[in-house]
Design a protein around this motif. Sequence first.
Motif, short mmCIF file in Angstrom:
data_model
loop_
_atom_site.label_atom_id
_atom_site.label_comp_id
_atom_site.label_asym_id
_atom_site.label_seq_id
_atom_site.Cartn_x
_atom_site.Cartn_y
_atom_site.Cartn_z
N THR A 26 0.83 -1.21 0.00
CA THR A 26 0.00 0.00 0.00
C THR A 26 0.86 1.26 0.00
OG1 THR A 26 -1.76 -1.16 1.19
CG2 THR A 26 -1.80 1.25 1.25
N THR A 27 1.92 1.25 0.80
CA THR A 27 2.81 2.41 0.86
C THR A 27 3.52 2.61 -0.48
OG1 THR A 27 3.17 2.12 3.22
CG2 THR A 27 4.82 3.41 2.02
N LYS A 30 1.10 4.01 -2.99
CA LYS A 30 0.84 5.42 -2.74
C LYS A 30 1.95 6.28 -3.33
CE LYS A 30 -0.85 9.20 -0.95
NZ LYS A 30 -1.95 9.90 -1.68
N GLN A 33 1.44 6.42 -7.11
CA GLN A 33 0.31 7.29 -7.44
C GLN A 33 0.69 8.75 -7.27
OE1 GLN A 33 -3.02 6.33 -8.56
NE2 GLN A 33 -2.81 8.51 -9.06
N ASN A 34 1.46 9.05 -6.22
CA ASN A 34 1.94 10.43 -6.04
C ASN A 34 2.78 10.88 -7.23
OD1 ASN A 34 0.75 10.49 -3.54
ND2 ASN A 34 2.67 10.49 -2.35
N ALA A 170 5.03 9.93 0.57
CA ALA A 170 4.39 8.64 0.88
C ALA A 170 5.11 7.90 2.00
CB ALA A 170 4.33 7.77 -0.36
#
Length: 422
Positions: A26-27, A30, A33-34, A170
């Motif tokens: 998940t990290t 993220k 996505q950033n 993130a």
Amino acid sequence: MDSAELRKIGKSAKSASRGLATLSGTTRDKAIQNIADRLVSSKSEIVVANARDIEAGRDKGLSESVLDRLLLNDERIETMARDAVSVVSLPDPVGETIEMNTMPNGLEVSRRRVPLGVIGVIYESRPNVTVDISALCLKSGNAVILRGGSEAFYSNTVLADIIRGAIVDAGISKDAVQIIGSTDRKFVSEMLKMDEFIDLMIPRGGANLVARVAREASMPSITGGVGVCHTYIDESASLDMAVDIVFNAKVQRPSVCNALDTMLVHVSAAPDYLPKIATEFAQAGVEMRCDTRSMSILGHREDVKITPAAEEDWDTEHLSLTAGVKVVDSLDAALDHILDHGTGHSEAIVTEDNSSATRFLNEVDSSAVMVNASTRFNDGGQFGLGAEVAISTNKMHARGPMGLKELTSYKWIVLGDGHIRE
């Protein structure tokens, strides 16, 4: 920048890789996505930096094909962002159990997928590689050290700054993605000897760069990727389909490694096919370098540039609007030509004959072999891998487009209950 700073980059990347390997998927998602979001919001900044590279490239006399590989515009930046998002949606390979078996003595033995550690990448011209590779390395739990070409220095610098800022937000160390901030070529030689920090070296560029990495790298490396790509037009081929496929393979983006370099045309198809493809090539400005028989069929034409092929043309990755053209007597002759002149990258046949298609698939030894499709499809995104880190023509470890799983290794996991070996 000096040698001590380069080693500091290697050491900090190694340290960052240990933390990155244990972070949750998940990290890491993220962070990617950033990156995609920051690319879109920073388009104007990227275009300005890229314009400096384009201007400098024109002043240096770089060819149009090189400038095309270098160019970033709004559309290409948005494509980079979409490719990054597509990586987010892919399954996380880290921690995947590849197989598990219970031995007769009760031991549970499995293989678990793990990151390689630190990936080094040396690449030329194409600044989108900075984003593609960073996204794949983050997703697969690897740190990365990037060394782009001097012709894309400003583009790569701003992209790396955007990426590093995005991953910090993130919760990932900025040292997980680093770029060599110098165009001095001595640092390439030094980077190739940093096997204590770098676990895999990947060159993205022309034959000279690939050969240099193969010769000098002290760590494992991916040393394939140069593409001399063929399309064979079989005697049973739909000629309209063949025109569309060859035109796409040559013209859609001629400066990339999976673009067509040579088309081989069966002698019975050549009289009808060659004038058709020549007319299409004329509209795109493609130069046709022809053998004697294809020149005889085409004759003198004002609309398209036709020149006699030299022997070295059959071994050339053109990376431009140039195509070799050869008439062959049979499928066997086409297979022989590909064996003699191909580089194991991407080969295609256009045919309506299943037996010819089957022979072509079975006998051509390349990373991707295609039936009735353009060689341009040999691409990680097109194969469902997301962005690719490279296209490998090696046969060990990875072959073809290298996606997430190709950036991992595995370790054996053994679970016992007081077991001792007799």
